[in-house]
Design a protein around this motif. Sequence first.
Motif, PDB file in Angstrom:
ATOM      1  N   LYS A  49       0.814  -1.208   0.000  1.00 42.68           N
ATOM      2  CA  LYS A  49       0.000   0.000   0.000  1.00 42.68           C
ATOM      3  C   LYS A  49       0.851   1.263   0.000  1.00 42.68           C
ATOM      4  O   LYS A  49       1.903   1.323   0.642  1.00 42.68           O
ATOM      5  CB  LYS A  49      -0.909  -0.003   1.235  1.00 42.68           C
ATOM      6  N   GLU A  50       0.392   2.266  -0.712  1.00 48.62           N
ATOM      7  CA  GLU A  50       1.022   3.573  -0.707  1.00 48.62           C
ATOM      8  C   GLU A  50       0.446   4.414   0.419  1.00 48.62           C
ATOM      9  O   GLU A  50      -0.773   4.468   0.603  1.00 48.62           O
ATOM     10  CB  GLU A  50       0.777   4.283  -2.046  1.00 48.62           C
ATOM     11  N   TYR A  51       1.316   5.060   1.194  1.00 50.56           N
ATOM     12  CA  TYR A  51       0.870   5.916   2.293  1.00 50.56           C
ATOM     13  C   TYR A  51       1.246   7.367   2.018  1.00 50.56           C
ATOM     14  O   TYR A  51       2.309   7.654   1.469  1.00 50.56           O
ATOM     15  CB  TYR A  51       1.516   5.489   3.615  1.00 50.56           C
ATOM     16  N   LYS A  52       0.356   8.261   2.459  1.00 52.47           N
ATOM     17  CA  LYS A  52       0.631   9.688   2.412  1.00 52.47           C
ATOM     18  C   LYS A  52       0.834  10.189   3.837  1.00 52.47           C
ATOM     19  O   LYS A  52       0.499   9.495   4.806  1.00 52.47           O
ATOM     20  CB  LYS A  52      -0.522  10.424   1.732  1.00 52.47           C
ATOM     21  N   MET A  53       1.370  11.383   3.969  1.00 49.67           N
ATOM     22  CA  MET A  53       1.625  11.896   5.308  1.00 49.67           C
ATOM     23  C   MET A  53       0.348  11.979   6.131  1.00 49.67           C
ATOM     24  O   MET A  53       0.359  11.700   7.344  1.00 49.67           O
ATOM     25  CB  MET A  53       2.297  13.271   5.238  1.00 49.67           C
ATOM     26  N   SER A  54      -0.757  12.331   5.521  1.00 46.49           N
ATOM     27  CA  SER A  54      -2.025  12.411   6.261  1.00 46.49           C
ATOM     28  C   SER A  54      -2.395  11.056   6.862  1.00 46.49           C
ATOM     29  O   SER A  54      -2.963  10.991   7.960  1.00 46.49           O
ATOM     30  CB  SER A  54      -3.143  12.904   5.342  1.00 46.49           C
ATOM     31  N   ASP A  55      -2.073   9.960   6.171  1.00 51.21           N
ATOM     32  CA  ASP A  55      -2.330   8.614   6.698  1.00 51.21           C
ATOM     33  C   ASP A  55      -1.512   8.375   7.964  1.00 51.21           C
ATOM     34  O   ASP A  55      -2.011   7.839   8.958  1.00 51.21           O
ATOM     35  CB  ASP A  55      -1.977   7.544   5.663  1.00 51.21           C
ATOM     36  N   TYR A  56      -0.249   8.780   7.920  1.00 52.84           N
ATOM     37  CA  TYR A  56       0.621   8.563   9.069  1.00 52.84           C
ATOM     38  C   TYR A  56       0.253   9.469  10.239  1.00 52.84           C
ATOM     39  O   TYR A  56       0.359   9.073  11.404  1.00 52.84           O
ATOM     40  CB  TYR A  56       2.080   8.775   8.673  1.00 52.84           C
ATOM     41  N   VAL A  57      -0.182  10.675   9.950  1.00 55.16           N
ATOM     42  CA  VAL A  57      -0.611  11.586  11.013  1.00 55.16           C
ATOM     43  C   VAL A  57      -1.812  11.005  11.748  1.00 55.16           C
ATOM     44  O   VAL A  57      -1.860  10.988  12.993  1.00 55.16           O
ATOM     45  CB  VAL A  57      -0.945  12.978  10.434  1.00 55.16           C
ATOM     46  N   MET A 149       6.175   1.109  -1.139  1.00 60.86           N
ATOM     47  CA  MET A 149       7.122   1.820  -0.291  1.00 60.86           C
ATOM     48  C   MET A 149       7.849   2.918  -1.059  1.00 60.86           C
ATOM     49  O   MET A 149       8.151   3.975  -0.511  1.00 60.86           O
ATOM     50  CB  MET A 149       8.120   0.841   0.310  1.00 60.86           C
ATOM     51  N   LYS A 150       8.135   2.671  -2.325  1.00 60.67           N
ATOM     52  CA  LYS A 150       8.803   3.700  -3.127  1.00 60.67           C
ATOM     53  C   LYS A 150       7.925   4.934  -3.277  1.00 60.67           C
ATOM     54  O   LYS A 150       8.393   6.072  -3.126  1.00 60.67           O
ATOM     55  CB  LYS A 150       9.161   3.128  -4.499  1.00 60.67           C
ATOM     56  N   ARG A 151       6.641   4.706  -3.550  1.00 61.12           N
ATOM     57  CA  ARG A 151       5.730   5.842  -3.679  1.00 61.12           C
ATOM     58  C   ARG A 151       5.560   6.551  -2.328  1.00 61.12           C
ATOM     59  O   ARG A 151       5.473   7.777  -2.255  1.00 61.12           O
ATOM     60  CB  ARG A 151       4.384   5.376  -4.226  1.00 61.12           C
ATOM     61  N   THR A 152       5.543   5.747  -1.253  1.00 57.80           N
ATOM     62  CA  THR A 152       5.434   6.319   0.083  1.00 57.80           C
ATOM     63  C   THR A 152       6.639   7.187   0.400  1.00 57.80           C
ATOM     64  O   THR A 152       6.503   8.295   0.934  1.00 57.80           O
ATOM     65  CB  THR A 152       5.292   5.208   1.140  1.00 57.80           C
ATOM     66  N   LEU A 153       7.829   6.710   0.072  1.00 65.83           N
ATOM     67  CA  LEU A 153       9.042   7.477   0.318  1.00 65.83           C
ATOM     68  C   LEU A 153       9.008   8.810  -0.423  1.00 65.83           C
ATOM     69  O   LEU A 153       9.352   9.858   0.126  1.00 65.83           O
ATOM     70  CB  LEU A 153      10.276   6.679  -0.101  1.00 65.83           C
ATOM     71  N   GLU A 154       8.567   8.782  -1.663  1.00 66.64           N
ATOM     72  CA  GLU A 154       8.457  10.019  -2.433  1.00 66.64           C
ATOM     73  C   GLU A 154       7.448  10.971  -1.782  1.00 66.64           C
ATOM     74  O   GLU A 154       7.670  12.184  -1.717  1.00 66.64           O
ATOM     75  CB  GLU A 154       8.056   9.699  -3.868  1.00 66.64           C
ATOM     76  N   ASN A 155       6.328  10.410  -1.294  1.00 67.73           N
ATOM     77  CA  ASN A 155       5.324  11.234  -0.614  1.00 67.73           C
ATOM     78  C   ASN A 155       5.893  11.883   0.643  1.00 67.73           C
ATOM     79  O   ASN A 155       5.588  13.042   0.957  1.00 67.73           O
ATOM     80  CB  ASN A 155       4.103  10.392  -0.243  1.00 67.73           C
ATOM     81  N   MET A 156       6.710  11.115   1.390  1.00 65.55           N
ATOM     82  CA  MET A 156       7.295  11.646   2.618  1.00 65.55           C
ATOM     83  C   MET A 156       8.228  12.815   2.313  1.00 65.55           C
ATOM     84  O   MET A 156       8.193  13.852   2.979  1.00 65.55           O
ATOM     85  CB  MET A 156       8.065  10.550   3.363  1.00 65.55           C
ATOM     86  N   ILE A 157       9.079  12.669   1.310  1.00 67.16           N
ATOM     87  CA  ILE A 157      10.012  13.734   0.947  1.00 67.16           C
ATOM     88  C   ILE A 157       9.260  14.986   0.504  1.00 67.16           C
ATOM     89  O   ILE A 157       9.582  16.110   0.918  1.00 67.16           O
ATOM     90  CB  ILE A 157      10.971  13.252  -0.149  1.00 67.16           C
ATOM     91  N   GLU A 158       8.235  14.800  -0.309  1.00 62.86           N
ATOM     92  CA  GLU A 158       7.474  15.951  -0.800  1.00 62.86           C
ATOM     93  C   GLU A 158       6.672  16.624   0.312  1.00 62.86           C
ATOM     94  O   GLU A 158       6.420  17.833   0.262  1.00 62.86           O
ATOM     95  CB  GLU A 158       6.537  15.513  -1.932  1.00 62.86           C
ATOM     96  N   SER A 159       6.281  15.862   1.348  1.00 63.03           N
ATOM     97  CA  SER A 159       5.502  16.446   2.448  1.00 63.03           C
ATOM     98  C   SER A 159       6.297  17.496   3.211  1.00 63.03           C
ATOM     99  O   SER A 159       5.716  18.369   3.869  1.00 63.03           O
ATOM    100  CB  SER A 159       5.036  15.347   3.412  1.00 63.03           C
TER     101      SER A 159
END
Length: 229
Positions: A49-57, A149-159
């Motif tokens: 699954k791809e995660y965005k920062m809002s998911d982790y918050v 995880m790759k898409r998640t990592l990109e989302n984290m950097i952009e956040s």
Amino acid sequence: MSAQKELYIVHGWSTCLDYWQKTLKDLEEKRGIKVHMLNVPGLTGGEEKEYKMSDYVNWVSQQIPEGAIVLGHSNGGRILMNAIADGKLKPKRLILLNSAGIYYRSWKARVFMQGAKWLGWLIGKDSGLRKCIHRILRANDYANANEGMKRTLENMIESDRDLDFSKIKVPTDIIWGKQDKVTRLRMGKKLAELIPYAHLDVVSGWGHSPYFNQPIRLSAKIAEKVNNA
């Protein structure tokens, strides 16, 4: 008798937490601190699954009670800072260990992120050649990640573009390895400037993951911050 201190830890970009065990054991058995190590979704479970920062918050705010002492390493620090800035997490004290969160998309980062995508169609995932190239580009996290995880990592950097440090209004201890080559010391200094109630503690001889080769010294340093909270 005073109540036992408790600490909630959000780990960094890792699918394996084995290297944390010596530090965790020392904190509990020698320092008398109850530790809750949270397994970050999308990293420790091996899911796609791809995660965005809002998911982790939303996730971390459900795991940690108000008034807790929290520690985030690398990406874990990024998650905690976002949750606090959003007002969904209200800890007593924040401890950042070699934390991510400062937006700094260097040419090396751009090269390894784009290079990893280009290599995908050319070389198989388990190819020794691909892993070698990734090591040269300092892209081990990206090389070892599944597509989610790759898409998640990109989302984290952009956040990091949108993180408002002025909203992190809790006492914050920033612990930084002077020899960190992943999140450089200049990033720790920048965090200390941007977070209103922050103190920077630079440790010589430490790299990005002191729990790997300095587990007991790390435990002592964490205990010092927790006991002063």
